[in-house]
Design a protein around this motif. Structure first.
Motif: not given
Lengths: 636, 247
Positions: A185-198
């Protein structure tokens, strides 16, 4: 690009089973090797994370709050629907399916909506087993009540805090799997972008909200469970931190955004009382079971509510919609309130409210019964307004509440980016153009607990053969670099206006032009205005502090930058749909007595928008009604 | 309305920290307390200063994320109210309002008014759940639960995990929080199979996190936004002894 909904063959009631029979399986030894990222820890996120971990997957779960237990599912008050037919009042899966489809004004898929109703009963079993203290009769069985848009009693509840109790159950189950070391569990972490590969979703970039570090996380699949985006209106019933950033970044990376403008305006929130207001508190719709909504018959009546005699009150919902009365669906109840307020019959200091009166209910059932049913809501009302609603009617007003729109997903809840799923409020799946009360906890839970754990394997089964990508892949460094530069860009503007200033501006435009009623001129004007706000934001915003520290102002700025762009798409979508349906009411398309005019021959589709270089391209998923015939949605 | 906010500022856990006073004008009585702090923060931004870090999310008294000490009381001057449900009408024009973070060894300060309450999560991880997997549930009405029991479980389950009980306790005890969760689950038939283990493991974690012992002053139930009664602590103690004897 043709949108493939992946709806299974067969009769409506056989589709889900047919799907499960054919879906690929993964053996337990292989599940251990597969990693899943879940962003968000509300009912759908925590439910999915816990269940996927129980199945054997290795799960990493993220939330921006200090604990998974804070997610905004916590705030849903009234209840959760399920077709148990415990009240013996003629309920069934079919009826619940039909109510939901009709409630959504025939702008959702039959197959998805049916599955929602089908999985509702086992969900109540699940939550009861997890220790949710649902309301009970003296004999020990579960109690139900009714909700808007429905004529049976199928809503289960835990006082006025159903969402909280369900969320705490999900959080408990998640905690169990954290202890088992199957969920990190990772509280206090906000997603800022998605990584798309192939072309496949392979990870996310997050900001650690305490240290400010930008970090990379990789997985075999990414699940977004990030909730609704009604904070685009600034004033809404959402938590202050609720945002659309994760889905917006996914949208910019290729995920289609469906029906973005379908926003539910809830009829029973507390009215705005000052310019500085940061949110509107919801009073549960369940209050409409026993409360009666009215305004004075006389325009601008300055008498106190209790001084206005019965014959001088206009119970306008009962008048306009005799068969559903105060339990008319939310979009209709909100619009009816707006109509009265705009016509000059509003009450309260700012004349922006209507009354919700319990006088009759207290007389009929007694004070104790009403206290037992709604005690905490009355206490909450008193805390906020200082008024005792047992003796004076409540004042309520419409407020932005729920996003029916969201990332487009197929029957498996996968977005148009392979390996990226969207569950709960952040997707567009079951509610069409209007969500029925007590269906949101249901959808979030069913998506997370029951559907995703049965569909994710169908994708992951083929991913086992692929080499696992780790965070040293160049694509991760590239996105990380972009995120860091983006943050520096915002910090370096050093203008002279606060983030909240721009949020208020955006909120005003959105509320004025893209809320309860919309028109072509207004929406075109809104697009111009939002573009100006965007330009001004990027030249005049000021954020103090730096990036490598806990910086709440920076968090707000990052979220707002995305809301501004999302606002543009919402107005674009509302402009494109030249009909009225559900919560989307275009003033040009109404009957002489103000009811919505839906145009099935032209608009029976889900709009799915593709992002292309700052522009939005429309794709249409035609809705096929194979099992029911769309009718005019009447609650008269 | 005008007030002076005397606020604890501390840039990071290692810094010593101290009070700083801010004069704030143009407030109105209907503003919530947190909206007044928002207003202060906008002024600070325009003065090119760092904003005051404080926590909130739902702002309707249910998520439990907000919580500060105001004029020496957890969540401010009223009983049983969260900070976000407090309004400026509860203060006098011209008043100096002292704002501090929760003070407890087990809740270290992260920044300004924000503390780390993850100790609560770790207590829940030690048994604040029913070990049943998704998909294994029997029919919901198969096990009747009397309304009295169900209502008592509901009373205990109402805890929002804000930490006011710890902050206000002279011993920084987490007994109210822990007992509420234990009693909620141990009252219900579904919670029985793990009842003894739950009370022993959760209380052990509570001690391990460094929370103090309960000496029954009753301070906690006055501040608890959900009005959770200290009888829960007595009930937990009884359950603890029973578990020690029978498990």
């Amino acid at each position: 690009m043709k949108l493939d909904t992946k709806i299974p063959q067969g009769k409506l009631e056989e589709k889900w089973r047919n799907y499960q029979v054919k879906s690929k399986l993964i053996n337990p030894a292989n599940k251990k090797k597969l990693n899943v990222i879940v962003v968000g820890s509300g009912l759908s996120g925590a439910g999915a994370a816990a269940t996927l971990a129980e199945l054997g997957y290795d799960v990493q779960c993220f939330c921006y709050q200090d604990s998974a237990r804070r997610a905004h599912s916590v705030a849903a008050q009234g209840g959760i629907n399920a077709a148990k037919n415990y009240q013996h009042d003629g309920d069934s899966v079919w009826r619940m399916f039909y109510d939901t489809l009709k409630g959504g004004d025939f702008r959702s898929r039959e197959a998805n909506t049916y599955r929602l109703a089908e999985l509702s009963a086992p969900l109540i079993d699940h939550f009861t087993q997890q220790g949710v203290p649902f309301a009970r009769e003296y004999g020990g069985v579960l109690v139900n009540r009714s909700f808007g848009g429905v004529q049976v009693q199928r809503t289960f509840y835990a006082r006025g805090q159903t969402g909280k109790q369900l969320l705490l159950a999900a959080y408990s189950q998640l905690s169990k799997m954290i202890r088992a070391k199957k969920v990190s569990m990772f509280p206090r972490k906000e997603m800022l972008d998605l990584v798309v590969i192939d072309g496949k979703a392979k990870g996310i970039i997050v900001r650690d909200l305490v240290s400010g570090d930008i970090q990379r996380y990789a997985a075999d699949t990414v699940v977004l469970a990030t909730g609704g985006y009604s904070r685009v209106f600034r004033l809404s019933t959402m938590a202050i931190g609720c945002n659309g950033s994760a889905i917006w970044k996914a949208h910019k990376k290729g995920a289609f955004f469906a029906a973005p403008s379908f926003t539910q305006i809830h009829p029973t929130a507390l009215p705005q009382s000052s310019e500085a207001q940061s949110k509107l508190t919801l009073m549960s719709e369940s209050l409409r079971n026993d409360g009666r909504i009215w305004v004075p018959l006389k325009k601008g009546d300055s008498r106190k509510a209790n001084e206005i005699p019965e014959e001088e009150r206009d119970y306008y919902l009962e008048r306009r919609y005799p068969s559903f009365g105060n339990l008319a669906p939310r979009d209709i109840a909100s619009r009816a309130a707006k109509e009265r307020i705009d016509a000059g019959y509003g009450v309260g200091r700012l004349k922006n409210a209507v009354y919700l009166d319990f006088k009759h209910a207290i007389k009929q059932f007694g004070l104790e019964t009403i206290k037992d049913r709604y005690g905490n809501l009355f206490t909450m009302y008193q805390k906020i307004t200082g008024v005792d609603a047992y003796t004076k009617p409540m004042q309520i007003s419409p407020a932005a509440h729920f996003s029916m729109g969201g990332l487009w997903v197929d029957y498996e809840l996968m977005t148009t980016i392979p390996g990226l799923y969207a569950i709960g409020e952040c997707n567009f799946s079951d509610h069409g153009a209007n969500r029925l009360g007590a269906n949101s906890l249901l959808q979030a839970s069913v998506d997370g607990y029951f559907i995703l754990p049965n569909t994710i394997n169908n994708y992951l089964a083929s991913e086992i053969k692929e080499t696992t990508v780790d965070t040293d892949h160049p694509a991760f460094f590239e996105v990380e670099k972009e995120v860091k530069e983006y943050i520096q860009q915002i910090l370096s503007i050093d203008g002279n206006k606060t983030v909240d200033h721009f949020h208020r501006e955006l909120g005003k435009v959105m509320w004025q032009e893209c809320a309860m009623s919309r028109n072509k001129t207004g929406l075109e004007k809104a697009i111009t205005q939002i573009n100006k706000i965007k330009e001004s934001f990027w030249s005049d915003v000021k954020v103090t502090g730096h990036s490598l520290e806990l910086n709440t102002e920076l968090e707000k700025a990052l979220r707002l930058a995305d809301f501004i762009e999302l606002g543009l798409l919402m107005c674009t979508d509302a402009l494109e749909r030249e009909e009225s349906c559900g919560a989307h009411f275009r003033e040009e398309y109404q009957t002489a007595d103000g009811e919505a005019v839906r145009l099935d021959d032209q608009y029976a589709y889900v709009s799915a928008w593709e992002y292309s270089n700052g522009d939005f391209k429309l794709h249409k998923e035609e809705l096929e009604f194979e099992f029911v015939k769309p009718t005019v949605r009447s609650y008269k | 309305m005008k007030v002076a906010f005397r606020i604890w500022r501390q840039d990071n856990p290692n810094e010593k920290g101290g009070f700083k006073e801010y004069q704030v004008d143009n407030l109105n009585a209907d503003m919530s307390f947190l909206e007044a702090l928002d207003h202060l923060n906008e002024l600070l931004v325009l003065r090119n200063e760092k904003v005051v870090a404080f926590e909130y999310d739902c702002r309707e008294g249910i998520c439990g994320q907000c919580g500060v000490f105001i004029n020496g009381r957890a969540h401010g001057p009223h009983d049983n109210v969260t900070t976000c449900q407090l309004h400026m009408r509860s203060f006098q024009d011209g008043e100096t309002i002292v704002i501090e973070p929760w003070r407890a060894k087990s809740f270290p300060v992260i920044k300004d008014l924000i503390v780390d309450r993850s100790a609560f999560d770790r207590i829940i991880e030690q048994g604040g759940y029913i070990s049943a997997k998704t998909g294994t549930a029997p029919e919901a009405n198969a096990i009747p639960i009397g309304k009295e029991i169900s209502d008592r479980a509901m009373d205990a389950a109402a805890c929002i995990g804000c930490g006011a009980c710890v902050a206000t306790c002279k011993n920084s005890s987490a007994a109210l929080f822990t007992s509420a969760k234990i009693n909620h689950l141990n009252l219900l038939p579904q919670g029985q199979p793990e009842a003894y283990r739950r009370v022993i493991e959760m209380t052990a974690q509570m001690a391990k996190e460094g929370f103090g012992h309960c000496t029954f002053t009753g301070a906690c139930e006055v501040e608890c936004p959900e009005g959770i009664s200290i009888t829960n602590i007595a009930e937990m103690n009884a359950r603890y002894f029973k578990a020690k004897i029978f498990s």
